[in-house]
Structures are given as structure tokens and as C-alpha cells.
Scaffold this active site. Structure first.
Site, PDB file in Angstrom:
ATOM      1  N   TYR A  15       0.813  -1.219   0.000  1.00 38.88           N
ATOM      2  CA  TYR A  15       0.000   0.000   0.000  1.00 38.88           C
ATOM      3  C   TYR A  15       0.845   1.268   0.000  1.00 38.88           C
ATOM      4  CZ  TYR A  15      -3.998  -3.016   1.135  1.00 38.88           C
ATOM      5  OH  TYR A  15      -4.965  -3.989   1.105  1.00 38.88           O
ATOM      6  N   LYS A  26       4.088 -15.406   3.128  1.00 34.65           N
ATOM      7  CA  LYS A  26       4.119 -16.205   1.901  1.00 34.65           C
ATOM      8  C   LYS A  26       5.596 -16.498   1.632  1.00 34.65           C
ATOM      9  CE  LYS A  26       2.002 -17.997  -1.677  1.00 34.65           C
ATOM     10  NZ  LYS A  26       1.258 -19.254  -1.545  1.00 34.65           N
ATOM     11  N   ASP A  60      -2.391 -18.198   2.000  1.00 36.01           N
ATOM     12  CA  ASP A  60      -3.468 -18.896   1.282  1.00 36.01           C
ATOM     13  C   ASP A  60      -4.075 -19.995   2.148  1.00 36.01           C
ATOM     14  OD1 ASP A  60      -0.920 -19.943   1.061  1.00 36.01           O
ATOM     15  OD2 ASP A  60      -1.108 -20.610  -1.011  1.00 36.01           O
ATOM     16  N   ASP A  92      -5.362  -7.050   5.806  1.00 38.90           N
ATOM     17  CA  ASP A  92      -6.567  -6.385   5.306  1.00 38.90           C
ATOM     18  C   ASP A  92      -7.570  -7.459   4.867  1.00 38.90           C
ATOM     19  OD1 ASP A  92      -8.296  -4.493   4.422  1.00 38.90           O
ATOM     20  OD2 ASP A  92      -7.060  -3.761   2.773  1.00 38.90           O
ATOM     21  N   ASP A 141     -10.945  -8.898   7.299  1.00 37.87           N
ATOM     22  CA  ASP A 141     -12.297  -8.742   6.732  1.00 37.87           C
ATOM     23  C   ASP A 141     -12.990 -10.104   6.625  1.00 37.87           C
ATOM     24  OD1 ASP A 141     -12.341  -6.022   6.400  1.00 37.87           O
ATOM     25  OD2 ASP A 141     -13.096  -6.137   4.338  1.00 37.87           O
TER      26      ASP A 141
END
Ligand code: NAD
Length: 365
Positions: A141, A186, A218, A242, A246
Site C-alpha cells: 500500500y 508467503k 493462502d 486487510d 475482513d
């Protein structure tokens, strides 16, 4: 304890829910013999309309001079045509970045009584209590370079991390909870994740009482839905956090229930996770519990009043156990439930926390 709190209630349901949360805080602080000094300032759409900017200079100055900032929500349909840097949400991004908090704490927990609101089966979510600790100012970001080269039809963002402070914060929070930390990365593909994992392992040596596990992002997306009860603190970089936080919102079942805190910067920033909900604003339908639980986080993470924070959380549970609901929580079979307005729900939590604190002070006397 003396707490100087800036309240920026914002737009839509922001003032409605913030008002209820502040009344709960006032009650709890007064009962404990603490002082709460409140200041109110504008942010978001209301500030655009009144001051011509989503984050007026005096709001920012007051925020920087306070112990904590309590933000309701910003945004409204009437501002949707404005360019991104002029919209209410620009005020939110500006205050977040000025306050500098890099650790975003977002709980995801199940209430037995609300299991019917979750798409997950109650035997999977019952007892789930996760604290996401998400790095907020790094990663894709914010990383440079970033660009969309329209002529070439090519775009890129940069995921870059230096050894991150958020890791130490996550371990110390795990120490105060069930002493389990799951770090998400990851590392099988990304060098950034390899640095992240190596740093997590190094910092873990300072916290030998915390049980550490690593998960790839994942796989984690699946584990959170299959076995959310197995996780305590979940530590992530910005983008992964993020998405996963959620996703885990479904454990609680309503957006109106969830609080958040952003810590580690100059001044901590506290907000319920929901937006300004223009569809229900001004109708007394908003659920104030997310905002009230946000107040509990202020007591825990800024004021150091753990018992009072826990009393607010227990009061919310008790109110739900007794069958009180706001409209968003009263789905399906509502037999035996009492549906309350925003202010009625606020009053119920206040009354309950008052009783709880009175009982605990009698026990201590
Ligand atoms: P939203 O969170 O405002 O609402 C989504 C849905 O959830 C709506 O149906 C709403 O009625 C419901 N809802 C949300 N909070 C509720 C509560 N406390 N009680 C009962 N129901 C609740 O998200 P949105 O509709 O995507 O966005 C509306 C506006 O809020 C937009 O302008 C958006 O930019 C802004 N927004 C602000 C923030 C923030 O200030 N932190 C966060 C998200 C969205």
C-alpha cells in the site's frame, strides 16, 4: 487516571454510535474515580461542509495534543462525486498517517447468541476469539516505486519491509492473552516474507512463553473458516491482514459489532470498523456495540484500565445473553428477543456495566 480524549464523531451513524460509546466511557471512568476530559472536533463530510476540508487544522492539532482519538465514521453519498483527495475518507487517511500508528488491532470474536447471524456453523465459531495485529504503514500500500503506465499497459507496486516493530507488539499482546501467535506470510514465494519470518523467529526468542506457529496466507484463509478457535493472536503484514481480518468479520456476524485500534504512533486512534452507513443514519437503527467495544480498547491500550475494559466487554455479552438486540442482529426467528434502538442499547450496556462494577467493588471492599 486522567484521560484526555478527542472525539471526532464524523458523519452518518458516526455521531449516533459515538455518543453511546462516550456515555459508557463516562460512566466507567466516573465509577472508578478517574477523570475523562473530552474534546469534540469535526472530521470527514461534516468538516468539508463546515470548514471546506475533510481534516481541519484544529482537529489535527487537538488530536496530536490528546491521549487518544475516538473516530466514529466518515463518508456520505453527497460527497461521492468529489475527487479522492477531497472526499471525507481523505480526512481519515490523513489523520491515520499524521498520528503514525503502525499496528492495527482488530479483534474477531464469536458471540454464542449471535451465531445465527454468521454464515459459519455455530459449532465451528463458538468460542472463537482472535486478535489480528496488522502492520498498517508498509507493504504494497505504501512501497515505492508504484505506477500505472497506461501507455505501456503496465503497472507495478512494491512490497518492501524493513525489520518491523509490529512484530514485538504482537508478541507482547499474545503474552497478555492465551500466549499463542500465528504469523502469516508467503515465505515459500516472497523474499519480503522470508525477511518477515526470520525476524519473527528472532523476536520470538524474547518471548519464550508464547507458542509460535507460521502459516502461509493462502492456507490461513482456509484455516480461519475451518477452525477459527485454534487462533489467538494473528500477526500479518498490511495486505494479508486487510484481507484476512475482513474475512474473519463473518465470525461475529455483523459489521456493527467490531472495534479496532491503531497503536504504536504518536497518539493511538480508535474506531469501530464499520462506515457511516448512510442507509440507516438518523433512524435510531445503528448498532452502537462496535463503538462501545472500541471504548473498551481505549481503556485497555491507552488508559491501562484492563478491569474496566473487561467489564464493558462482559456487559455487552450479558446484554446479548438477556436477548436484547439492535435491528441488524435480529434476523431470523426473533422470538424471545427485544429489539432496541441505538440509544436504548447504549443505555442497556451502561446500566449493566454499572451493576458489574458495583458488584466487583463490593467484592474488593
Ligand atoms: P458501511 O459499513 O457504512 O455499511 C455497510 C452495511 O452495514 C450497511 O448496510 C449498513 O447499514 C450496515 N452497518 C454498518 N454499520 C452498522 C451498524 N453500526 N449498525 C447496523 N448496521 C450497520 O459501509 P459502506 O456502505 O460501504 O460505506 C458507507 C460510507 O462509509 C461510505 O462513504 C464509505 O466510504 C464510508 N466508510 C467509512 C469508514 C470509516 O470511516 N472508517 C469505513 C468504511 C466505509
Amino acid at each position: 487516571m486522567n484521560l484526555k480524549l478527542l472525539v471526532t464523531a464524523g458523519d452518518g451513524i458516526g455521531p449516533e454510535v459515538t455518543n453511546e460509546a462516550v456515555k459508557v466511557l463516562e460512566e466507567v471512568m466516573a465509577l472508578g474515580g478517574h477523570t475523562l476530559a473530552l474534546e469534540h472536533k469535526r472530521i470527514g463530510g461534516i468538516a468539508i461542509t463546515t470548514d471546506g476540508t475533510p481534516l481541519p487544522a484544529d482537529t489535527l492539532a487537538a488530536a496530536l495534543a490528546s491521549d487518544a482519538v475516538f473516530l466514529g465514521a466518515v463518508g456520505g453519498n453527497e460527497f461521492n462525486a468529489l475527487p479522492p483527495d477531497k472526499r471525507p475518507e481523505a480526512g481519515l487517511l490523513a489523520i491515520r498517517s499524521a498520528l503514525g500508528g503502525f499496528a492495527n488491532l482488530r479483534p474477531a470474536f464469536a458471540f454464542k447468541e449471535l451465531a445465527v447471524n454468521s454464515p459459519l456453523r455455530s459449532e465451528i465459531i463458538d468460542g472463537a476469539d482472535i486478535l489480528f495485529v496488522r502492520e498498517l504503514l508498509g507493504g504494497l500500500y505504501f512501497g515505492q516505486p508504484r505506477q500505472w503506465d497506461k501507455a505501456k499497459g503496465e503497472a507495478w507496486n512494491t512490497m518492501r519491509y524493513t525489520r518491523d516493530q509490529v512484530i514485538r507488539i504482537a508478541f507482547s499482546l499474545a503474552q497478555k492473552r492465551r500466549k499463542k501467535l500465528c504469523s502469516v506470510d508467503k515465505a515459500n514465494v516472497l523474499e519480503v516474507s522470508q525477511l518477515w519470518r526470520a525476524t519473527v523467529i528472532e523476536v520470538a526468542a524474547e518471548f519464550p512463553d508464547v507458542q509460535l506457529e507460521h502459516q502461509y496466507v493462502d492456507a490461513m484463509a482456509m484455516h480461519l473458516m475451518n477452525r477459527p478457535r485454534d487462533f489467538d493472536v494473528v500477526l500479518t503484514e498490511n495486505l494479508f491482514g486487510d484481507i484476512l481480518s475482513d474475512e474473519s468479520g463473518v465470525i461475529t456476524g455483523s459489521l456493527g459489532m467490531l472495534p479496532s485500534a491503531t497503536i504504536g504512533g504518536k497518539v493511538n486512534l480508535y474506531e469501530p470498523i464499520h462506515g457511516s452507513a448512510p442507509d440507516i443514519a438518523g433512524k435510531g437503527l445503528a448498532n452502537p456495540i462496535g463503538a462501545i467495544l472500541t471504548g473498551a480498547l481505549i481503556l485497555r491500550h491507552t488508559a491501562g484500565l484492563e478491569a474496566e475494559a473487561a467489564a464493558i466487554e462482559s456487559s455487552v455479552r450479558k446484554v446479548l445473553e438477556r436477548g436484547f438486540r439492535t435491528t441488524d442482529l435480529a434476523r431470523g426467528n426473533t422470538q424471545g428477543l427485544t429489539v432496541l434502538s441505538t440509544t436504548e442499547m447504549g443505555a442497556k450496556v451502561r446500566e449493566t456495566v454499572k451493576q458489574l462494577l458495583a458488584v466487583s467493588s463490593q467484592l474488593l471492599a
